[in-house]
Design a protein around this motif. Structure first.
Motif, PDB file in Angstrom:
ATOM      1  N   LEU A 149     -48.169 -21.310 -28.819  1.00  0.00           N
ATOM      2  CA  LEU A 149     -47.889 -20.372 -29.325  1.00  0.00           C
ATOM      3  C   LEU A 149     -48.247 -18.655 -28.994  1.00  0.00           C
ATOM      4  O   LEU A 149     -49.349 -18.318 -28.884  1.00  0.00           O
ATOM      5  CB  LEU A 149     -47.282 -20.245 -30.410  1.00  0.00           C
ATOM      6  N   GLU A 150     -47.363 -17.917 -28.786  1.00  0.00           N
ATOM      7  CA  GLU A 150     -48.046 -16.877 -28.623  1.00  0.00           C
ATOM      8  C   GLU A 150     -46.864 -15.980 -29.585  1.00  0.00           C
ATOM      9  O   GLU A 150     -45.882 -16.016 -29.853  1.00  0.00           O
ATOM     10  CB  GLU A 150     -46.676 -16.479 -27.384  1.00  0.00           C
ATOM     11  N   VAL A 151     -47.536 -15.240 -29.700  1.00  0.00           N
ATOM     12  CA  VAL A 151     -47.742 -14.294 -30.617  1.00  0.00           C
ATOM     13  C   VAL A 151     -47.716 -12.939 -30.699  1.00  0.00           C
ATOM     14  O   VAL A 151     -48.007 -12.341 -29.812  1.00  0.00           O
ATOM     15  CB  VAL A 151     -48.504 -14.163 -31.866  1.00  0.00           C
ATOM     16  N   ASP A 152     -46.283 -11.730 -30.994  1.00  0.00           N
ATOM     17  CA  ASP A 152     -46.193 -10.771 -30.228  1.00  0.00           C
ATOM     18  C   ASP A 152     -47.045 -10.047 -31.223  1.00  0.00           C
ATOM     19  O   ASP A 152     -47.433 -10.260 -32.272  1.00  0.00           O
ATOM     20  CB  ASP A 152     -44.480 -10.389 -30.445  1.00  0.00           C
ATOM     21  N   GLN A 153     -47.171  -8.003 -31.360  1.00  0.00           N
ATOM     22  CA  GLN A 153     -47.899  -7.350 -31.598  1.00  0.00           C
ATOM     23  C   GLN A 153     -47.206  -6.887 -33.043  1.00  0.00           C
ATOM     24  O   GLN A 153     -48.203  -6.798 -34.337  1.00  0.00           O
ATOM     25  CB  GLN A 153     -47.762  -5.790 -30.988  1.00  0.00           C
ATOM     26  N   ASP A 154     -45.934  -7.618 -33.520  1.00  0.00           N
ATOM     27  CA  ASP A 154     -45.970  -7.270 -35.029  1.00  0.00           C
ATOM     28  C   ASP A 154     -46.281  -8.990 -35.318  1.00  0.00           C
ATOM     29  O   ASP A 154     -46.580  -8.674 -36.913  1.00  0.00           O
ATOM     30  CB  ASP A 154     -44.261  -7.353 -34.970  1.00  0.00           C
ATOM     31  N   GLY A 155     -46.375  -9.592 -35.080  1.00  0.00           N
ATOM     32  CA  GLY A 155     -47.131 -10.991 -35.340  1.00  0.00           C
ATOM     33  C   GLY A 155     -46.572 -12.049 -35.700  1.00  0.00           C
ATOM     34  O   GLY A 155     -46.363 -13.159 -36.773  1.00  0.00           O
ATOM     35  N   PHE A 156     -45.106 -11.652 -35.352  1.00  0.00           N
ATOM     36  CA  PHE A 156     -43.946 -12.485 -34.779  1.00  0.00           C
ATOM     37  C   PHE A 156     -44.072 -14.003 -34.177  1.00  0.00           C
ATOM     38  O   PHE A 156     -44.980 -13.643 -33.350  1.00  0.00           O
ATOM     39  CB  PHE A 156     -42.854 -12.284 -35.108  1.00  0.00           C
ATOM     40  N   THR A 157     -44.248 -15.020 -34.298  1.00  0.00           N
ATOM     41  CA  THR A 157     -43.993 -15.927 -32.734  1.00  0.00           C
ATOM     42  C   THR A 157     -42.459 -15.587 -31.894  1.00  0.00           C
ATOM     43  O   THR A 157     -41.574 -15.522 -32.094  1.00  0.00           O
ATOM     44  CB  THR A 157     -43.798 -17.805 -33.621  1.00  0.00           C
ATOM     45  N   ILE A 158     -42.942 -15.653 -30.520  1.00  0.00           N
ATOM     46  CA  ILE A 158     -42.102 -15.995 -29.830  1.00  0.00           C
ATOM     47  C   ILE A 158     -41.669 -16.943 -28.752  1.00  0.00           C
ATOM     48  O   ILE A 158     -42.766 -17.914 -29.069  1.00  0.00           O
ATOM     49  CB  ILE A 158     -42.927 -14.985 -28.809  1.00  0.00           C
ATOM     50  N   VAL A 159     -40.387 -17.032 -29.418  1.00  0.00           N
ATOM     51  CA  VAL A 159     -39.290 -18.167 -28.922  1.00  0.00           C
ATOM     52  C   VAL A 159     -39.150 -17.750 -27.493  1.00  0.00           C
ATOM     53  O   VAL A 159     -38.630 -17.160 -27.401  1.00  0.00           O
ATOM     54  CB  VAL A 159     -38.706 -18.633 -29.621  1.00  0.00           C
ATOM     55  N   LYS A 160     -39.888 -19.723 -26.794  1.00  0.00           N
ATOM     56  CA  LYS A 160     -39.159 -19.402 -25.420  1.00  0.00           C
ATOM     57  C   LYS A 160     -37.864 -20.472 -25.523  1.00  0.00           C
ATOM     58  O   LYS A 160     -38.311 -21.468 -25.506  1.00  0.00           O
ATOM     59  CB  LYS A 160     -40.084 -19.633 -24.550  1.00  0.00           C
ATOM     60  N   GLY A 161     -37.197 -19.989 -24.460  1.00  0.00           N
ATOM     61  CA  GLY A 161     -36.278 -21.057 -24.055  1.00  0.00           C
ATOM     62  C   GLY A 161     -36.263 -21.937 -22.864  1.00  0.00           C
ATOM     63  O   GLY A 161     -37.628 -21.510 -22.332  1.00  0.00           O
TER      64      GLY A 161
END
Length: 179
Positions: free
Chosen positions: A161-173
């Motif tokens: 899983l990829e997490v952005d700088q704010d701590g949210f998981t990035i959801v990819k299509g």
């Protein structure tokens, strides 16, 4: 090599590749002495063949395996694997009695291959201790769902899983750009 030693080697190897027992040991269903209980199971089987007259048949060995798995590991097996192991153990006895090593060597080779690998059960696993005794969990055709065992090393790997700088998981299509 005596037939007793050959038979004992075969039983130990056959039990080592039995997924239900491997899970029970890995998950310590038999408590901290799960490995010792597995060794005891092997010696109990060997003793039964060496001491009983007539020698145990498939039904006897299957019942023994099911009883020990339930008593010692709190696992009620409904996957048919105990019968398969029982058939193999009876055949091992017959093979060892005439000095044939093919089956023993095959089981030992398989046991060596799975050594150190984890086996994992999917939903409906062999441990039914948390299951209620009702009929609501039967499959579509009125049969209980048998456990499905997977070799952990053969399962597809999950994406990291990829997490952005704010701590949210990035959801990819899948195959589409979402901008």
């Amino acid at each position: 090599m005596s037939s007793s030693v050959l038979f004992a080697r075969g039983v130990i190897a056959r039990l080592a590749i039995w997924p239900a027992l491997r899970i029970a040991i890995a998950q310590a269903w038999g408590g901290p002495s799960s490995i010792a209980k597995s060794n005891w199971l092997a010696s109990t089987l060997v003793d039964a063949f060496e001491q009983e007259d007539p020698v145990p048949d498939v039904a006897y060995v299957e019942l023994m395996l099911l009883q020990i798995m339930e008593d010692e590991f709190d696992a009620v097996l409904e996957d048919g694997s105990a019968e398969e192991v029982a058939r193999d153990v009876v055949q091992l006895w017959d093979e060892a009695a005439v000095g044939r090593t093919v089956m023993v060597l095959a089981f030992e080779e398989q046991a060596e291959k799975v050594k150190g690998k984890q086996v994992q059960a999917e939903e409906g696993a062999a441990d039914d201790s948390d299951r209620e005794d009702d009929d609501d969990d039967e499959g579509e055709n009125g049969e209980d769902d048998a456990p499905t065992l997977l070799d952990v090393q053969q399962r597809p790997r999950k994406e990291v899983l990829e997490v952005d700088q704010d701590g949210f998981t990035i959801v990819k299509g899948h195959g589409q750009s979402h901008r």
